[in-house]
Design a protein around this motif. Structure first.
Motif, PDB file in Angstrom:
ATOM      1  N   GLU A   1       0.823  -1.210   0.000  1.00  0.00           N
ATOM      2  CA  GLU A   1       0.000   0.000   0.000  1.00  0.00           C
ATOM      3  C   GLU A   1       0.854   1.255   0.000  1.00  0.00           C
ATOM      4  N   TYR A   2       1.877   1.297   0.841  1.00  0.00           N
ATOM      5  CA  TYR A   2       2.716   2.491   0.911  1.00  0.00           C
ATOM      6  C   TYR A   2       3.630   2.604  -0.310  1.00  0.00           C
ATOM      7  N   ALA A   3       4.046   1.469  -0.870  1.00  0.00           N
ATOM      8  CA  ALA A   3       4.810   1.523  -2.121  1.00  0.00           C
ATOM      9  C   ALA A   3       3.956   2.097  -3.243  1.00  0.00           C
ATOM     10  N   ASN A   4       2.668   1.742  -3.268  1.00  0.00           N
ATOM     11  CA  ASN A   4       1.756   2.328  -4.247  1.00  0.00           C
ATOM     12  C   ASN A   4       1.612   3.829  -4.048  1.00  0.00           C
ATOM     13  N   MET A   5       1.564   4.266  -2.790  1.00  0.00           N
ATOM     14  CA  MET A   5       1.478   5.699  -2.518  1.00  0.00           C
ATOM     15  C   MET A   5       2.697   6.441  -3.068  1.00  0.00           C
ATOM     16  N   ILE A   6       3.873   5.854  -2.843  1.00  0.00           N
ATOM     17  CA  ILE A   6       5.095   6.476  -3.359  1.00  0.00           C
ATOM     18  C   ILE A   6       5.084   6.489  -4.884  1.00  0.00           C
ATOM     19  N   THR A   7       4.661   5.365  -5.480  1.00  0.00           N
ATOM     20  CA  THR A   7       4.609   5.276  -6.941  1.00  0.00           C
ATOM     21  C   THR A   7       3.711   6.347  -7.527  1.00  0.00           C
ATOM     22  N   TYR A   8       2.491   6.458  -7.015  1.00  0.00           N
ATOM     23  CA  TYR A   8       1.551   7.419  -7.581  1.00  0.00           C
ATOM     24  C   TYR A   8       1.926   8.853  -7.254  1.00  0.00           C
ATOM     25  N   SER A   9       2.612   9.086  -6.143  1.00  0.00           N
ATOM     26  CA  SER A   9       3.104  10.432  -5.854  1.00  0.00           C
ATOM     27  C   SER A   9       4.098  10.865  -6.922  1.00  0.00           C
ATOM     28  N   ILE A  10       4.977   9.942  -7.311  1.00  0.00           N
ATOM     29  CA  ILE A  10       5.971  10.254  -8.342  1.00  0.00           C
ATOM     30  C   ILE A  10       5.309  10.367  -9.710  1.00  0.00           C
ATOM     31  N   VAL A  11       4.367   9.462 -10.001  1.00  0.00           N
ATOM     32  CA  VAL A  11       3.711   9.471 -11.309  1.00  0.00           C
ATOM     33  C   VAL A  11       2.902  10.753 -11.505  1.00  0.00           C
ATOM     34  N   ILE A  12       2.169  11.183 -10.500  1.00  0.00           N
ATOM     35  CA  ILE A  12       1.418  12.444 -10.604  1.00  0.00           C
ATOM     36  C   ILE A  12       2.370  13.600 -10.847  1.00  0.00           C
ATOM     37  N   SER A  13       3.526  13.580 -10.161  1.00  0.00           N
ATOM     38  CA  SER A  13       4.520  14.644 -10.365  1.00  0.00           C
ATOM     39  C   SER A  13       5.081  14.620 -11.774  1.00  0.00           C
ATOM     40  N   LEU A  14       5.279  13.424 -12.327  1.00  0.00           N
ATOM     41  CA  LEU A  14       5.838  13.304 -13.669  1.00  0.00           C
ATOM     42  C   LEU A  14       4.849  13.733 -14.744  1.00  0.00           C
ATOM     43  N   ILE A  15       3.601  13.327 -14.597  1.00  0.00           N
ATOM     44  CA  ILE A  15       2.625  13.546 -15.667  1.00  0.00           C
ATOM     45  C   ILE A  15       2.038  14.950 -15.627  1.00  0.00           C
ATOM     46  N   PHE A  16       1.792  15.480 -14.438  1.00  0.00           N
ATOM     47  CA  PHE A  16       1.057  16.746 -14.344  1.00  0.00           C
ATOM     48  C   PHE A  16       1.859  17.913 -13.765  1.00  0.00           C
ATOM     49  N   LEU A  17       2.960  17.646 -13.070  1.00  0.00           N
ATOM     50  CA  LEU A  17       3.672  18.725 -12.374  1.00  0.00           C
ATOM     51  C   LEU A  17       5.069  18.974 -12.922  1.00  0.00           C
ATOM     52  N   GLY A  18       5.306  18.611 -14.150  1.00  0.00           N
ATOM     53  CA  GLY A  18       6.588  18.942 -14.768  1.00  0.00           C
ATOM     54  C   GLY A  18       7.689  17.942 -14.535  1.00  0.00           C
ATOM     55  N   GLY A  19       7.457  16.936 -13.694  1.00  0.00           N
ATOM     56  CA  GLY A  19       8.450  15.889 -13.484  1.00  0.00           C
ATOM     57  C   GLY A  19       9.763  16.393 -12.936  1.00  0.00           C
ATOM     58  N   PHE A  20      10.861  15.882 -13.513  1.00  0.00           N
ATOM     59  CA  PHE A  20      12.197  16.236 -13.027  1.00  0.00           C
ATOM     60  C   PHE A  20      12.812  17.399 -13.803  1.00  0.00           C
ATOM     61  N   ASN A  21      12.000  18.189 -14.486  1.00  0.00           N
ATOM     62  CA  ASN A  21      12.528  19.388 -15.122  1.00  0.00           C
ATOM     63  C   ASN A  21      12.893  20.415 -14.053  1.00  0.00           C
ATOM     64  N   SER A  22      13.999  21.120 -14.272  1.00  0.00           N
ATOM     65  CA  SER A  22      14.430  22.126 -13.306  1.00  0.00           C
ATOM     66  C   SER A  22      13.451  23.297 -13.288  1.00  0.00           C
ATOM     67  N   PHE A  23      13.412  23.995 -12.159  1.00  0.00           N
ATOM     68  CA  PHE A  23      12.480  25.108 -11.979  1.00  0.00           C
ATOM     69  C   PHE A  23      13.239  26.272 -11.364  1.00  0.00           C
ATOM     70  N   TRP A  24      13.409  27.359 -12.139  1.00  0.00           N
ATOM     71  CA  TRP A  24      14.226  28.482 -11.713  1.00  0.00           C
ATOM     72  C   TRP A  24      15.624  27.979 -11.354  1.00  0.00           C
ATOM     73  N   PHE A  25      16.038  28.195 -10.084  1.00  0.00           N
ATOM     74  CA  PHE A  25      17.372  27.787  -9.663  1.00  0.00           C
ATOM     75  C   PHE A  25      17.360  26.407  -9.001  1.00  0.00           C
ATOM     76  N   ILE A  26      16.192  25.769  -8.920  1.00  0.00           N
ATOM     77  CA  ILE A  26      16.081  24.475  -8.253  1.00  0.00           C
ATOM     78  C   ILE A  26      16.347  23.366  -9.274  1.00  0.00           C
ATOM     79  N   PRO A  27      17.320  22.485  -9.024  1.00  0.00           N
ATOM     80  CA  PRO A  27      17.619  21.415  -9.995  1.00  0.00           C
ATOM     81  C   PRO A  27      16.487  20.402 -10.085  1.00  0.00           C
ATOM     82  N   GLY A  28      16.438  19.671 -11.194  1.00  0.00           N
ATOM     83  CA  GLY A  28      15.351  18.740 -11.439  1.00  0.00           C
ATOM     84  C   GLY A  28      15.270  17.613 -10.431  1.00  0.00           C
ATOM     85  N   SER A  29      16.425  17.095  -9.970  1.00  0.00           N
ATOM     86  CA  SER A  29      16.413  16.001  -8.999  1.00  0.00           C
ATOM     87  C   SER A  29      15.755  16.419  -7.695  1.00  0.00           C
TER      88      SER A  29
END
Length: 331
Positions: free
Chosen positions: A250-278
């Motif tokens: 269950e918690y692994a699924n939470m981590i998976t979907y947290s990352i997937v939502i970030s990748l698909i809708f929140l720009g993923g690992f692209n850098s933002f201003w001075f903040i690196p993508g990682s």
């Protein structure tokens, strides 16, 4: 080192890192949830074992490993034993197509922090995460326990229903990108916050987030384990580490979907201003994970009929409208 040797070693290391790191984060997730819920409800949470109670995770693991592995007398032994393995393994296999970080170079070789970059990444993710329902289904049916059977029936009810919304909500994004690859979707959002699909497809973001709550069995959209009944749904008859495997899944699924939502809708690992993508992907996924904890502290469970109405009468028609509108705009 030849390219083939490096690829083999790289793949093995990636698999080990995913299993070890995500399993550790799943344990830390339980601690974080207990602390967040305690803070929001004016309680203390874990505090006695270790500094700030952080070693409570170790104490819980010792308890799970040493607790008796009980089995109901009327249970189907083989199916009862493999059900937790199915739930946990499917949660980890789904991570194989997720790009966790931007690519980097080491020893003259380019390393892509993704175990398997297939061109149908989203389809693979939805397919594998959907098979987790088999673990909860057969686990409850094989346990010879009426609460387990009820929990299994409700898990199938909610998961199959919202799998439709899960897929439909991503079709507009796929239509705009023209690819099923998660890496291609991330690269499509590399022109700043205005290129994020949160801005381009906000309704799809809401629909996919709702479906993610269902997939992760999170309150208020969880029927598999209903806290108001004081039973653990399909895991009612399980004890020890077999029950813990359901929990880890269950918690692994939470981590998976947290990352997937970030990748698909929140720009993923692209850098933002001075903040690196990682760092950006870590911050985004952490916020989504916190949001899942926040809703558990703030909202009560829905009734089964309310959850089904939400799926078939609200979410699915809205998802279809989004598909038609997106197609009309593209054409």
């Amino acid at each position: 080192m030849s390219d083939i040797t490096f690829f083999i070693v790289e793949t093995i290391i990636k698999a080990v890192v995913i299993l070890s790191v995500i399993a550790t984060l799943a344990g830390l997730g339980t601690y974080a949830e207990r602390k967040v819920l305690a803070y929001m409800q004016r309680r203390v949470g874990p505090w006695m074992v270790g500094p700030a109670g952080v070693l409570q995770i170790v104490a819980d693991m010792i308890k799970l490993f040493t607790k008796e592995d009980a089995m109901p007398s009327g249970a189907n032994r083989f199916i009862f034993l493999i059900a937790p393995i199915i739930s946990a393994s499917c949660a980890f296999v789904a991570m194989s197509v997720i790009p966790f970080l931007p690519e980097f170079e080491i020893f003259g070789h380019v390393v892509r922090p993704i175990l398997s970059d297939v061109n149908i990444g989203i389809l693979f993710l939805l397919s594998v995460s959907g098979t987790c329902v088999y673990g909860t289904l057969i686990g409850g049916l094989a346990s010879y326990n009426k609460w387990g059977v009820i929990g299994s029936a409700r898990s199938v009810l909610q998961l199959i229903s919202f799998e439709i919304v899960n897929g439909l909500s991503l079709i507009p994004v796929i239509m705009m990108v023209g690819s099923l690859s998660l890496i291609d979707i991330v690269h499509e959002q590399n022109n700043g916050i205005t290129s994020w699909f949160l801005i381009k497809q906000p309704v799809c973001f809401v629909l996919f987030t709702i479906a993610a709550f269902i997939e992760c069995n999170r309150t208020p959209l969880c029927l598999t384990e209903n806290e108001t009944e004081l039973v653990a749904g399909c895991g009612t008859a399980y004890s020890g580490m077999r029950w813990g495997m359901f929990f880890i899944g269950e918690y692994a699924n939470m981590i998976t979907y947290s990352i997937v939502i970030s990748l698909i809708f929140l720009g993923g690992f692209n850098s933002f201003w001075f903040i690196p993508g990682s760092l950006m992907i870590f911050l985004k996924a952490s916020f989504i994970f916190f949001f899942m904890l926040w809703t558990r502290a703030a909202w009560p469970h829905l009734r089964p009929d309310q959850l089904m109405d939400l799926c078939w009468k609200i979410c699915m028609p809205i998802a279809l409208i989004c598909i038609f509108v997106t197609a009309f705009v593209i054409i």
